[in-house]
Structure formats: structure tokens, C-alpha cells
Write a protein that holds these residues in place. Sequence first.
Motif, PDB file in Angstrom:
ATOM      1  N   LEU A 123       0.822  -1.215   0.000  1.00 55.95           N
ATOM      2  CA  LEU A 123       0.000   0.000   0.000  1.00 55.95           C
ATOM      3  C   LEU A 123       0.856   1.265   0.000  1.00 55.95           C
ATOM      4  O   LEU A 123       0.472   2.275  -0.589  1.00 55.95           O
ATOM      5  N   ALA A 124       2.015   1.200   0.655  1.00 53.89           N
ATOM      6  CA  ALA A 124       2.921   2.358   0.625  1.00 53.89           C
ATOM      7  C   ALA A 124       3.355   2.616  -0.814  1.00 53.89           C
ATOM      8  O   ALA A 124       3.445   3.766  -1.257  1.00 53.89           O
ATOM      9  N   GLY A 125       3.584   1.552  -1.560  1.00 54.67           N
ATOM     10  CA  GLY A 125       3.949   1.677  -2.969  1.00 54.67           C
ATOM     11  C   GLY A 125       2.858   2.345  -3.794  1.00 54.67           C
ATOM     12  O   GLY A 125       3.116   2.952  -4.827  1.00 54.67           O
ATOM     13  N   LEU A 126       1.623   2.231  -3.324  1.00 50.99           N
ATOM     14  CA  LEU A 126       0.501   2.873  -4.023  1.00 50.99           C
ATOM     15  C   LEU A 126       0.261   4.284  -3.490  1.00 50.99           C
ATOM     16  O   LEU A 126      -0.671   4.957  -3.917  1.00 50.99           O
ATOM     17  N   GLY A 127       1.084   4.692  -2.525  1.00 54.45           N
ATOM     18  CA  GLY A 127       0.999   6.064  -2.035  1.00 54.45           C
ATOM     19  C   GLY A 127       0.192   6.250  -0.767  1.00 54.45           C
ATOM     20  O   GLY A 127      -0.057   7.373  -0.352  1.00 54.45           O
ATOM     21  N   TYR A 128      -0.246   5.175  -0.132  1.00 58.58           N
ATOM     22  CA  TYR A 128      -1.019   5.327   1.097  1.00 58.58           C
ATOM     23  C   TYR A 128      -0.075   5.518   2.289  1.00 58.58           C
ATOM     24  O   TYR A 128       0.817   4.701   2.501  1.00 58.58           O
ATOM     25  N   PRO A 129      -0.282   6.617   3.032  1.00 58.22           N
ATOM     26  CA  PRO A 129       0.622   6.867   4.162  1.00 58.22           C
ATOM     27  C   PRO A 129       0.379   5.893   5.318  1.00 58.22           C
ATOM     28  O   PRO A 129      -0.736   5.399   5.509  1.00 58.22           O
ATOM     29  N   PHE A 130       1.441   5.669   6.060  1.00 62.03           N
ATOM     30  CA  PHE A 130       1.425   4.752   7.204  1.00 62.03           C
ATOM     31  C   PHE A 130       0.278   5.066   8.159  1.00 62.03           C
ATOM     32  O   PHE A 130      -0.458   4.178   8.584  1.00 62.03           O
ATOM     33  N   ASP A 131       0.123   6.378   8.484  1.00 63.98           N
ATOM     34  CA  ASP A 131      -0.889   6.772   9.474  1.00 63.98           C
ATOM     35  C   ASP A 131      -2.300   6.388   9.044  1.00 63.98           C
ATOM     36  O   ASP A 131      -3.129   6.025   9.879  1.00 63.98           O
TER      37      ASP A 131
ATOM     38  N   GLY B  94       3.543  -1.966  12.125  1.00 65.70           N
ATOM     39  CA  GLY B  94       3.470  -2.022  10.668  1.00 65.70           C
ATOM     40  C   GLY B  94       3.087  -3.387  10.129  1.00 65.70           C
ATOM     41  O   GLY B  94       3.116  -3.619   8.924  1.00 65.70           O
ATOM     42  N   ARG B  95       2.718  -4.305  11.014  1.00 67.06           N
ATOM     43  CA  ARG B  95       2.344  -5.647  10.549  1.00 67.06           C
ATOM     44  C   ARG B  95       0.856  -5.706  10.204  1.00 67.06           C
ATOM     45  O   ARG B  95       0.059  -4.941  10.748  1.00 67.06           O
ATOM     46  N   ASP B  96       0.500  -6.641   9.356  1.00 72.23           N
ATOM     47  CA  ASP B  96      -0.907  -6.818   8.971  1.00 72.23           C
ATOM     48  C   ASP B  96      -1.749  -7.152  10.203  1.00 72.23           C
ATOM     49  O   ASP B  96      -1.455  -8.116  10.911  1.00 72.23           O
TER      50      ASP B  96
ATOM     51  N   ASP C 194      -4.739   4.109  11.120  1.00 70.97           N
ATOM     52  CA  ASP C 194      -6.064   4.607  11.532  1.00 70.97           C
ATOM     53  C   ASP C 194      -7.183   3.686  11.059  1.00 70.97           C
ATOM     54  O   ASP C 194      -8.179   3.501  11.744  1.00 70.97           O
ATOM     55  N   THR C 195      -7.026   3.145   9.866  1.00 74.76           N
ATOM     56  CA  THR C 195      -8.063   2.264   9.324  1.00 74.76           C
ATOM     57  C   THR C 195      -8.072   0.923  10.039  1.00 74.76           C
ATOM     58  O   THR C 195      -9.051   0.193   9.981  1.00 74.76           O
ATOM     59  N   GLY C 196      -6.938   0.603  10.690  1.00 76.20           N
ATOM     60  CA  GLY C 196      -6.863  -0.667  11.416  1.00 76.20           C
ATOM     61  C   GLY C 196      -6.332  -1.815  10.579  1.00 76.20           C
ATOM     62  O   GLY C 196      -6.412  -2.971  10.985  1.00 76.20           O
TER      63      GLY C 196
END
Length: 346
Positions: A149-157, A169-171, A161-163
Amino acid sequence: MAHDLERIKERISLLEYLQRHNWRPCRAGTRQEFVGLCPLHHETRPSFYVNPQKNLFYCHGCGRGGDLIRFVQLFLDLPFRQSVAHLEQELRPAPASELLAQTVTFYQLQLHRHPEGIRYLERRGLNDPAIIEELGIGYAPGGNLRGHLAGLGYPFDLLLDTGLINSQGRDAFCRRVIFPCSQRGRIVNLYGRSIGGAFPHRLLPRSKGGLFAWESVSSFSMVILVEGLFDLAVLWQAGFRNTTCAIGTQLTPAQLAQLADQPGRSIHIAFDQDENQAGQKASYQLALRLKSAGIQARIVQLPHGHDPNSYFIAGATAADFTDGRARLGGWLRAIAKGRAESAYRR
Ligand SMILES: [Zn+2]
């Protein structure tokens, strides 16, 4: 304006922007620079250099260079102000449903790469690839969603937040089979069933949405309501497409309203037969609530300790479920261990 520009550049680096738009460096150059093919002109030998420290690019092929905003101007052929507006748009958090859709697509792919996911589905009696595909079922092997998801541009936060991930950083859904829950074509939540020793059920900390697949189920005048998504999956697989699921036995007011949104509908409640009678009590209370709302409700009595899913695993077939009682509405008889006991009581 200058302040806004600095803020944009702080929140999104040139390299990050490039990677979001599928630019891949071929190699690191000298002095911590990245080199790749130029996105601004056609070339076969990489001459596009990015310096992440200075947040600048330069192409030795076409001679153009500058900062992030300059790159956007050239890349999208936009004037300065519109380039800034475009970047601000990019920084807005993507709608959660889009993020969840990306997650589901990723997990669907993982299911085919990790035999333990498929093996678990088989153990639960689910083996029809068309149903697995239609329900959007995936598998979270753990540890790799964040990077994707980071590769798609989604920030860590946002992922936190979405859970979807935990603070390490683990699934969050590690080693779980994933079902997407949709409402009006948008994914609103994910349900994850543990295939290992973790607590069996997990949802994201947000609304579970309406009844599962209600868009397609609501047209039936006889509806089967089950507790779990594996119950639903095996019933769909056996041809009972009039099955919906509330994910649990406690229906939200919105889900109750859905069951009652068409006059004359009859609901067959097929909750688990629990040791502690929880499913039975919930069925009874729900039947009363539905009746007081003018909806015909029946309780499907499965033999002790069973749910519809475990029934199918025990060898029941679609014919067993409909045998001889179809006039009562479709699903009526289930096979007990001795294959003789009628599982249905009005
Ligand atoms: Zn160039």
C-alpha cells in the motif's frame, strides 16, 4: 502561498510522487542519487536523476529539471497553480473504500500464492473457485500489506487509523482468510477469519455495514439468515443464493430494517447451535422482533453443536437441504450424523 508550497513539499517528496506514478529507479547513481528512465521524454537509456535530499530532479536527456511542482507542471502539462491544486488533491486521504478495495485485491492475489489459505477454505467445505472469486475472498499471509500500500501512495498513518496494520506495521489480519463486506458497491469493512490460534473473528474498527450481499439477496421472498460468512459461502456454493449474513447474531437497526424492507418476505434464521444456547436465544429474540415488525420468521433448528457450515462439511448436499420440503421455502432438511434426523422445526 510560499508557506503552502513548503507544506506540500514536506508532506510529499519528489521521489514518493514519482514512485506513486510508477517511476522505478534502475540504479542508484553517485552521491545518493537515483537514476531511471525519464518520464518526460522517451528514452531507452536512463538519464533521469533524482536527488531525494535536495528534492530535485534533472534529466540529462531532455535537459529539464527542478522541484516537485516543476515536475508536475511538465508531467501533467499544467500551469503552476493547477499543479499545486493537483498536489493538494493527491494529499487528501483517499476514501476508505478505495483503500479497502486495494487491500482486498492484494489479499485475493495472496490467496493463490499461499496454499495454507486455500487448504483452510477446503477444510471449511469451500472449494468452488467461482464462489471464492465472486465473494472476493482473500488471504492475509502477514507482513506485506504495508509495503504494497505504501507503494501505491497510502501513508502509514492512514493504514494505522483504518486498522489494517498495527503500530509495528504488521498486517492486523495476519494469517486470516478475508471476506470484503460491501454496501452499494463500496467495500465498507473486512472480515478476517483466523486460520491459526488467534481469536477467530476480526473486523476493522468501523461499521460492519448492512446485511451481506443484500443487493442480490433482497429480491428473494424467502431469505436464509446465517451468523457467519462461511455458512453463507457454503450455502451459496450449494445454490442457496437467497442466503445473507449479519456477521454475528446481533443485528444492527439498519440490518433489521433491511429484512423488513419488503412486505411478505419470510426469514429463515439459521444461527449456530451453541453449547451455551447463545445462538438459540438470539434466534428466538430475533424471530420475535421480526414478527412484531410484521415479518414472517422461522427458526432452522440444526442438530446440537452444528452450524450450516459444519453441516455441509459433515456431508450434507444441496439435495439434503431441500429434500421433500421445498414447498416450505427451499432449505428445510439437513442431515444429522445418522442422516435421518430432520434438522428443521417450525
Ligand atoms: Zn528527459
